[in-house]
Design a protein around this motif. Structure first.
Motif, PDB file in Angstrom:
ATOM      1  N   VAL A 254      88.869  37.658  31.189  1.00 36.99           N
ATOM      2  CA  VAL A 254      90.215  38.127  30.860  1.00 36.99           C
ATOM      3  C   VAL A 254      90.384  38.255  29.348  1.00 36.99           C
ATOM      4  O   VAL A 254      90.992  39.211  28.854  1.00 36.99           O
ATOM      5  CB  VAL A 254      91.270  37.170  31.453  1.00 36.99           C
ATOM      6  N   ALA A 255      89.835  37.298  28.599  1.00 36.80           N
ATOM      7  CA  ALA A 255      89.931  37.360  27.139  1.00 36.80           C
ATOM      8  C   ALA A 255      89.252  38.617  26.593  1.00 36.80           C
ATOM      9  O   ALA A 255      89.752  39.247  25.653  1.00 36.80           O
ATOM     10  CB  ALA A 255      89.312  36.110  26.522  1.00 36.80           C
ATOM     11  N   LYS A 256      88.128  39.001  27.185  1.00 33.17           N
ATOM     12  CA  LYS A 256      87.443  40.217  26.741  1.00 33.17           C
ATOM     13  C   LYS A 256      88.272  41.465  27.034  1.00 33.17           C
ATOM     14  O   LYS A 256      88.234  42.435  26.278  1.00 33.17           O
ATOM     15  CB  LYS A 256      86.079  40.325  27.428  1.00 33.17           C
ATOM     16  N   LYS A 257      89.024  41.429  28.121  1.00 31.65           N
ATOM     17  CA  LYS A 257      89.811  42.596  28.513  1.00 31.65           C
ATOM     18  C   LYS A 257      91.033  42.798  27.621  1.00 31.65           C
ATOM     19  O   LYS A 257      91.439  43.934  27.358  1.00 31.65           O
ATOM     20  CB  LYS A 257      90.257  42.452  29.974  1.00 31.65           C
TER      21      LYS A 257
ATOM     22  N   LEU B 252      95.552  41.932  21.819  1.00 35.11           N
ATOM     23  CA  LEU B 252      95.834  40.832  20.898  1.00 35.11           C
ATOM     24  C   LEU B 252      95.678  41.278  19.448  1.00 35.11           C
ATOM     25  O   LEU B 252      96.444  40.856  18.575  1.00 35.11           O
ATOM     26  CB  LEU B 252      94.906  39.652  21.197  1.00 35.11           C
ATOM     27  N   ILE B 253      94.690  42.129  19.192  1.00 35.56           N
ATOM     28  CA  ILE B 253      94.514  42.656  17.829  1.00 35.56           C
ATOM     29  C   ILE B 253      95.718  43.503  17.435  1.00 35.56           C
ATOM     30  O   ILE B 253      96.222  43.417  16.307  1.00 35.56           O
ATOM     31  CB  ILE B 253      93.204  43.465  17.745  1.00 35.56           C
ATOM     32  N   LEU B 254      96.191  44.339  18.365  1.00 40.46           N
ATOM     33  CA  LEU B 254      97.384  45.148  18.098  1.00 40.46           C
ATOM     34  C   LEU B 254      98.594  44.259  17.824  1.00 40.46           C
ATOM     35  O   LEU B 254      99.364  44.508  16.880  1.00 40.46           O
ATOM     36  CB  LEU B 254      97.661  46.069  19.286  1.00 40.46           C
ATOM     37  N   LEU B 255      98.767  43.214  18.616  1.00 41.39           N
ATOM     38  CA  LEU B 255      99.884  42.291  18.417  1.00 41.39           C
ATOM     39  C   LEU B 255      99.784  41.600  17.062  1.00 41.39           C
ATOM     40  O   LEU B 255     100.790  41.427  16.359  1.00 41.39           O
ATOM     41  CB  LEU B 255      99.902  41.259  19.546  1.00 41.39           C
TER      42      LEU B 255
ATOM     43  N   GLU C 229      95.119  41.078  34.890  1.00 39.50           N
ATOM     44  CA  GLU C 229      93.702  40.796  34.698  1.00 39.50           C
ATOM     45  C   GLU C 229      93.278  39.536  35.443  1.00 39.50           C
ATOM     46  O   GLU C 229      92.182  39.470  35.997  1.00 39.50           O
ATOM     47  CB  GLU C 229      93.388  40.655  33.204  1.00 39.50           C
ATOM     48  N   ILE C 230      94.145  38.540  35.469  1.00 41.25           N
ATOM     49  CA  ILE C 230      93.810  37.313  36.199  1.00 41.25           C
ATOM     50  C   ILE C 230      93.696  37.602  37.689  1.00 41.25           C
ATOM     51  O   ILE C 230      92.771  37.126  38.361  1.00 41.25           O
ATOM     52  CB  ILE C 230      94.868  36.229  35.927  1.00 41.25           C
ATOM     53  N   GLN C 231      94.621  38.395  38.214  1.00 43.31           N
ATOM     54  CA  GLN C 231      94.552  38.741  39.631  1.00 43.31           C
ATOM     55  C   GLN C 231      93.313  39.577  39.941  1.00 43.31           C
ATOM     56  O   GLN C 231      92.696  39.417  40.994  1.00 43.31           O
ATOM     57  CB  GLN C 231      95.812  39.504  40.043  1.00 43.31           C
ATOM     58  N   ALA C 232      92.958  40.470  39.016  1.00 40.63           N
ATOM     59  CA  ALA C 232      91.794  41.326  39.250  1.00 40.63           C
ATOM     60  C   ALA C 232      90.485  40.547  39.183  1.00 40.63           C
ATOM     61  O   ALA C 232      89.495  40.937  39.811  1.00 40.63           O
ATOM     62  CB  ALA C 232      91.775  42.465  38.236  1.00 40.63           C
TER      63      ALA C 232
END
Length: 235
Positions: free
Chosen positions: A9-12, A17-20, A146-149
């Motif tokens: 999930v972190a990779k996705k 996060l960079i945009l934020l 992403e967690i659900q996927a």
């Protein structure tokens, strides 16, 4: 399993996060430009001027109230300011104050009068709507999707396979890689016929052709055993 989900999930969401982070840094820089003191001051000595961003002008003061109700304009007690009185005197503390605002703590922005500082109010409204409301809720939604996927055993086994591959490549000695007990030449795998049929039907025709071309004998045996072909490739 949960560790594998966290990594995947972190990779996705790393790009989001960079945009934020870029947006938060931009607002921190805007606050820094707007609320930076325009004149010299010293925390060790009181500095009196008309600069609204001067920490001495933002410090808490205590005035006398006479019996007739009038308030003495000259304060008789002043709480000395410090680096936290105006956190926007330095970009690092400005960034930290913006992060605190992101988490819901707007205390660093309450030292100024909102009525007399329209740009200050505009920045607060823009930040709260764009970042706190929109981007943070979007982040939570993406995180949930992403967690659900990835909340399945496939992600766990994929992460486990990657870890084992790294161990085999970088941490095993050459003679250990030749051990038959660890790396047998033939591996037997049991699978239910219904599961195999489902996988074959879901395979794209060109992928199934490539598989049969690479493993012709195995492909023929599978076709005969399970009596199944991908959609559009019935033989």
């Amino acid at each position: 399993m949960y560790f594998a989900i966290m990594i995947h999930v972190a990779k996705k969401i790393i790009s989001f996060l960079i945009l934020l982070l870029i947006v938060v840094i931009s607002f921190a820089h805007a606050y820094y430009i707007l609320l930076l003191p325009r004149s010299d001051f010293s925390f060790g000595q009181r500095t009196i001027n008309n600069d609204p961003n001067n920490p001495w002008n933002l410090a808490s003061t205590y005035n006398l109230i006479y019996e007739n109700g009038t308030v003495d304009s000259n304060p008789f007690l002043i709480q000395p300011p410090n680096e936290n009185t105006n956190m926007f005197i330095d970009f690092k503390t400005s960034l930290f104050a913006t992060y605190k605002f992101l988490t819901g703590d707007s205390g660093a922005l309450t030292n100024w009068s909102y009525l007399n500082n329209p740009p200050h109010v505009i920045l607060i409204v823009l930040f709260s709507l764009l970042v706190v409301v929109y981007l943070m809720n979007l982040f939570i939604g993406l995180l949930n999707n992403e967690i659900q996927a990835n909340n399945n055993r496939a992600a766990y086994f994929m992460q486990k396979a990657q870890v084992l591959a790294e161990i085999e490549l970088f941490y095993l000695l050459p003679f250990q890689r030749r051990w038959k007990e660890w790396f047998p030449e033939v591996m037997h795998y049991y699978a239910n016929v219904d599961d195999i049929q489902k996988v074959i039907r879901e395979m794209k025709p060109n992928k199934w052709k490539s598989f049969k071309k690479a493993f012709p004998e195995l492909g023929q045996k599978l076709s005969k055993k399970v009596h199944s072909e991908p959609e559009g490739e019935e033989e």
